[in-house]
Write a protein that holds these residues in place. Structure first.
Motif, PDB file in Angstrom:
ATOM      1  N   PHE A  15       0.814  -1.218   0.000  1.00 39.93           N
ATOM      2  CA  PHE A  15       0.000   0.000   0.000  1.00 39.93           C
ATOM      3  C   PHE A  15       0.845   1.265   0.000  1.00 39.93           C
ATOM      4  N   VAL A  16       2.084   1.156   0.470  1.00 37.27           N
ATOM      5  CA  VAL A  16       2.996   2.308   0.405  1.00 37.27           C
ATOM      6  C   VAL A  16       3.432   2.551  -1.034  1.00 37.27           C
ATOM      7  N   GLY A  17       3.404   1.478  -1.842  1.00 38.75           N
ATOM      8  CA  GLY A  17       3.756   1.633  -3.255  1.00 38.75           C
ATOM      9  C   GLY A  17       5.028   0.926  -3.672  1.00 38.75           C
ATOM     10  N   PHE A  18       5.568   0.044  -2.797  1.00 40.20           N
ATOM     11  CA  PHE A  18       6.755  -0.722  -3.160  1.00 40.20           C
ATOM     12  C   PHE A  18       6.410  -1.697  -4.279  1.00 40.20           C
ATOM     13  N   PRO A  19       7.369  -1.976  -5.181  1.00 42.80           N
ATOM     14  CA  PRO A  19       7.133  -3.023  -6.182  1.00 42.80           C
ATOM     15  C   PRO A  19       6.847  -4.354  -5.487  1.00 42.80           C
ATOM     16  N   ILE A  20       6.016  -5.193  -6.119  1.00 40.00           N
ATOM     17  CA  ILE A  20       5.597  -6.461  -5.507  1.00 40.00           C
ATOM     18  C   ILE A  20       6.794  -7.329  -5.133  1.00 40.00           C
ATOM     19  N   ALA A  21       7.770  -7.434  -6.043  1.00 40.85           N
ATOM     20  CA  ALA A  21       8.923  -8.308  -5.787  1.00 40.85           C
ATOM     21  C   ALA A  21       9.684  -7.862  -4.548  1.00 40.85           C
ATOM     22  N   THR A 370      -8.840  -3.384 -11.748  1.00 41.41           N
ATOM     23  CA  THR A 370      -9.529  -2.864 -10.563  1.00 41.41           C
ATOM     24  C   THR A 370      -8.534  -2.196  -9.625  1.00 41.41           C
ATOM     25  N   PRO A 371      -8.905  -1.042  -9.043  1.00 45.14           N
ATOM     26  CA  PRO A 371      -8.024  -0.386  -8.088  1.00 45.14           C
ATOM     27  C   PRO A 371      -7.921  -1.225  -6.800  1.00 45.14           C
ATOM     28  N   PRO A 372      -6.877  -1.097  -5.944  1.00 40.40           N
ATOM     29  CA  PRO A 372      -5.863  -0.040  -6.029  1.00 40.40           C
ATOM     30  C   PRO A 372      -4.651  -0.367  -6.899  1.00 40.40           C
ATOM     31  N   VAL A 373      -4.457  -1.648  -7.289  1.00 44.46           N
ATOM     32  CA  VAL A 373      -3.242  -1.975  -8.055  1.00 44.46           C
ATOM     33  C   VAL A 373      -3.612  -2.565  -9.409  1.00 44.46           C
ATOM     34  N   GLY A 374      -4.534  -1.942 -10.114  1.00 45.29           N
ATOM     35  CA  GLY A 374      -4.898  -2.394 -11.448  1.00 45.29           C
ATOM     36  C   GLY A 374      -3.900  -1.879 -12.467  1.00 45.29           C
ATOM     37  N   VAL A 375      -2.878  -2.684 -12.749  1.00 48.98           N
ATOM     38  CA  VAL A 375      -1.746  -2.228 -13.567  1.00 48.98           C
ATOM     39  C   VAL A 375      -2.206  -1.737 -14.938  1.00 48.98           C
ATOM     40  N   CYS A 376      -3.059  -2.513 -15.599  1.00 49.54           N
ATOM     41  CA  CYS A 376      -3.538  -2.120 -16.933  1.00 49.54           C
ATOM     42  C   CYS A 376      -4.328  -0.816 -16.870  1.00 49.54           C
ATOM     43  N   LEU A 377      -5.033  -0.635 -15.775  1.00 50.48           N
ATOM     44  CA  LEU A 377      -5.814   0.587 -15.559  1.00 50.48           C
ATOM     45  C   LEU A 377      -4.901   1.807 -15.505  1.00 50.48           C
ATOM     46  N   PHE A 378      -3.796   1.676 -14.765  1.00 47.26           N
ATOM     47  CA  PHE A 378      -2.848   2.781 -14.638  1.00 47.26           C
ATOM     48  C   PHE A 378      -2.174   3.100 -15.974  1.00 47.26           C
ATOM     49  N   VAL A 379      -1.785   2.049 -16.697  1.00 52.41           N
ATOM     50  CA  VAL A 379      -1.117   2.236 -17.988  1.00 52.41           C
ATOM     51  C   VAL A 379      -2.037   2.946 -18.976  1.00 52.41           C
ATOM     52  N   ALA A 380      -3.288   2.472 -19.075  1.00 49.18           N
ATOM     53  CA  ALA A 380      -4.250   3.079 -20.004  1.00 49.18           C
ATOM     54  C   ALA A 380      -4.550   4.527 -19.621  1.00 49.18           C
ATOM     55  N   SER A 381      -4.669   4.791 -18.325  1.00 53.85           N
ATOM     56  CA  SER A 381      -4.936   6.154 -17.839  1.00 53.85           C
ATOM     57  C   SER A 381      -3.784   7.089 -18.196  1.00 53.85           C
ATOM     58  N   GLU A 382      -2.558   6.571 -18.073  1.00 53.65           N
ATOM     59  CA  GLU A 382      -1.374   7.385 -18.387  1.00 53.65           C
ATOM     60  C   GLU A 382      -1.297   7.686 -19.880  1.00 53.65           C
ATOM     61  N   ILE A 383      -1.575   6.680 -20.726  1.00 49.75           N
ATOM     62  CA  ILE A 383      -1.544   6.894 -22.177  1.00 49.75           C
ATOM     63  C   ILE A 383      -2.601   7.917 -22.578  1.00 49.75           C
ATOM     64  N   ALA A 384      -3.785   7.820 -21.948  1.00 51.82           N
ATOM     65  CA  ALA A 384      -4.894   8.719 -22.281  1.00 51.82           C
ATOM     66  C   ALA A 384      -4.727  10.108 -21.663  1.00 51.82           C
ATOM     67  N   GLU A 385      -3.759  10.233 -20.738  1.00 49.64           N
ATOM     68  CA  GLU A 385      -3.538  11.497 -20.013  1.00 49.64           C
ATOM     69  C   GLU A 385      -4.850  11.970 -19.382  1.00 49.64           C
ATOM     70  N   THR A 386      -5.507  11.028 -18.712  1.00 52.36           N
ATOM     71  CA  THR A 386      -6.818  11.260 -18.102  1.00 52.36           C
ATOM     72  C   THR A 386      -6.769  10.844 -16.632  1.00 52.36           C
ATOM     73  N   PRO A 387      -7.414  11.607 -15.732  1.00 51.79           N
ATOM     74  CA  PRO A 387      -7.444  11.223 -14.315  1.00 51.79           C
ATOM     75  C   PRO A 387      -7.993   9.817 -14.114  1.00 51.79           C
ATOM     76  N   LEU A 388      -7.389   9.097 -13.197  1.00 49.26           N
ATOM     77  CA  LEU A 388      -7.753   7.709 -12.949  1.00 49.26           C
ATOM     78  C   LEU A 388      -9.223   7.563 -12.546  1.00 49.26           C
ATOM     79  N   LYS A 389      -9.751   8.522 -11.788  1.00 55.79           N
ATOM     80  CA  LYS A 389     -11.144   8.454 -11.336  1.00 55.79           C
ATOM     81  C   LYS A 389     -12.114   8.386 -12.511  1.00 55.79           C
ATOM     82  N   LYS A 390     -11.845   9.161 -13.544  1.00 53.92           N
ATOM     83  CA  LYS A 390     -12.726   9.174 -14.716  1.00 53.92           C
ATOM     84  C   LYS A 390     -12.664   7.842 -15.467  1.00 53.92           C
TER      85      LYS A 390
END
Length: 424
Positions: A15-21, A370-390
């Motif tokens: 939850f702090v954001g460390f990589p899983i490994a 699905t949040p909080p660690v939906g990797v594909c969600l974060f990648v797509a949001s970053e490419i779209a340059e759109t807030p994650l909530k939307k």
């Protein structure tokens, strides 16, 4: 006490954001020190987790996906999908889903799908009048089809953890993957009508033929992989090498979009991607070994079965647990840690191991969006340059359709088992 600290440190670091490994590594190291277990066990179990012939196909499929992207093969798949679906309202969204279904049948990874197809489709959809959150949601959700339709890296992991045949797992994933893709196509079409998204060019048989002709070499790769494995011509590991050589040949000599000077960079990307994934596999194996040595899997199995032995309820509990875990833990780590113990529970209520394997992978694929660690969600949001909530808001209809497919796969075994039964 030590187990409580192991799990507590792992969850906090996640939850702090460390990589899983790293989260797995730090928590296991802490446990070994507190439990006074020799630290030599860490490298031993770490390398034992990676010492599997089946796992050798992971770098092969990653390399095949990288060669496809660098050789512009991905674009040809997208253009073919657009020629097939583009004339329908919301056609570009449908082409996005269709492209993911084809691409996923080659690379076997969801993140590669989101990155490669998303980089082309999300900006393209935005230019044609689609909302960016919708474009990101379609891309993220459809990318999860890839690891269900064979070949599939998570299903390779399942095969390496158990005695289940990887070939059977691939076959078992085909119909659920197609079902998931069709459900997403229907969802995209309904949303497009409601929001009045644009149509593309009028349907043209000539255009479909030309784009199909251009993409035929890419489409043949899916056929070669599946026929080779099902027909017993080569193993999944050999199939990954065949796929890489084929993608290299097509890129260099057929499409001529790949040059020899690109190859070192492609190999480096493959090495880095493989190293990151195999480090995760190794660390997860150490974590799973600790849980097994403390008899946690048996306690979990007994705990579920002590509540109820009703197969319907047990399957429901397993699905809820996997959906919860998948929402914050990476797929490969979750499979290595949980799959063997949950398989005992599933077999205890009469589930076929292959059926359970497909259900587990499908659950964890949904977790990638699905949040909080939906990797594909974060990648797509970053490419779209759109807030994650939307993006999350736009994703809800897809999560609903995915859950419906999950329930069908969970409670109708023949969806998964019919195809493998034909090739006994």
């Amino acid at each position: 006490m030590e187990i409580a600290l192991l799990l507590g440190i792992f969850v906090v670091l996640l939850f702090v954001g460390f990589p899983i490994a790293f989260s797995l590594g730090i928590s296991t190291m802490t446990y070994l020190i507190l439990a006074d277990i020799p630290l030599t066990i860490l490298p031993q179990r770490f390398f034992a987790g990676m010492d599997s012939f089946v796992l050798l196909c992971i770098p092969g499929f990653i390399l095949a996906g990288n060669l496809m992207n660098a050789g512009d093969i991905t674009n040809k798949i997208i253009k073919f999908s657009d020629a097939l679906f583009g004339h329908i309202r919301g056609g570009l969204g449908l082409a996005n889903v269709g492209g993911s279904m084809i691409f996923g049948g080659i690379s076997g990874t969801a993140i590669a799908d989101t990155t490669s197809i998303g980089a082309v489709m999300i900006p393209g959809m935005a230019k044609r009048g689609y909302d960016k959150p919708f474009a990101a949601a379609v891309t993220a959700s459809s990318s999860t089809v890839g690891p269900i339709i064979p070949p599939s890296v998570p299903m390779i992991i399942v095969g390496s953890l158990t005695s289940i045949s990887v070939g059977k797992m691939f076959l078992a994933g085909a119909i659920p993957g197609l079902l998931l893709g069709l459900a997403m196509l229907a969802t995209t079409y309904i949303i497009s009508i409601v929001k009045n998204y644009p149509k593309g060019e009028k349907f043209s048989v000539k255009r479909l033929f030309l784009e199909g002709k251009s993409a035929i070499w890419a489409l043949l790769l899916v056929v070669i992989i599946l026929y080779g494995i099902i027909g017993g011509i080569f193993t999944p590991t050999e199939a990954s090498i065949v796929a890489s050589i084929y993608a290299l040949f097509i890129g260099l000599f057929v499409y001529k979009t790949l040059s020899f000077k690109n190859i070192p960079a492609i190999l480096l990307d493959t090495i880095l991607g493989t190293a990151a994934l195999m480090t995760l596999v190794g660390m997860a194996n150490v974590f799973a070994w600790i849980l097994a040595s403390e008899n946690i899997p048996q306690m979990l199995a007994n705990g579920i079965l002590s509540i109820t032995e009703n197969p319907v309820l047990v399957i429901l509990f397993i699905n809820i647990l996997l959906l919860f875990v998948g929402s914050f833990m990476e797929t490969i780590a979750a499979l290595i840690i949980l799959f063997p113990s949950l398989l005992k529970v599933a077999e205890g209520v009469g589930m076929d191991p292959v059926h359970f394997g497909v259900m587990a992978v499908l659950n964890l694929m949904i977790g990638l969006t699905t949040p909080p660690v939906g990797v594909c969600l974060f990648v797509a949001s970053e490419i779209a340059e759109t807030p994650l909530k939307k993006v999350i808001k736009a994703l809800f209809p897809y999560l609903a359709c995915n859950l419906i497919v999950l329930l069908l796969v969970a409670y109708i075994p023949q969806i998964s088992l019919w195809l493998p039964s034909l090739f006994k």
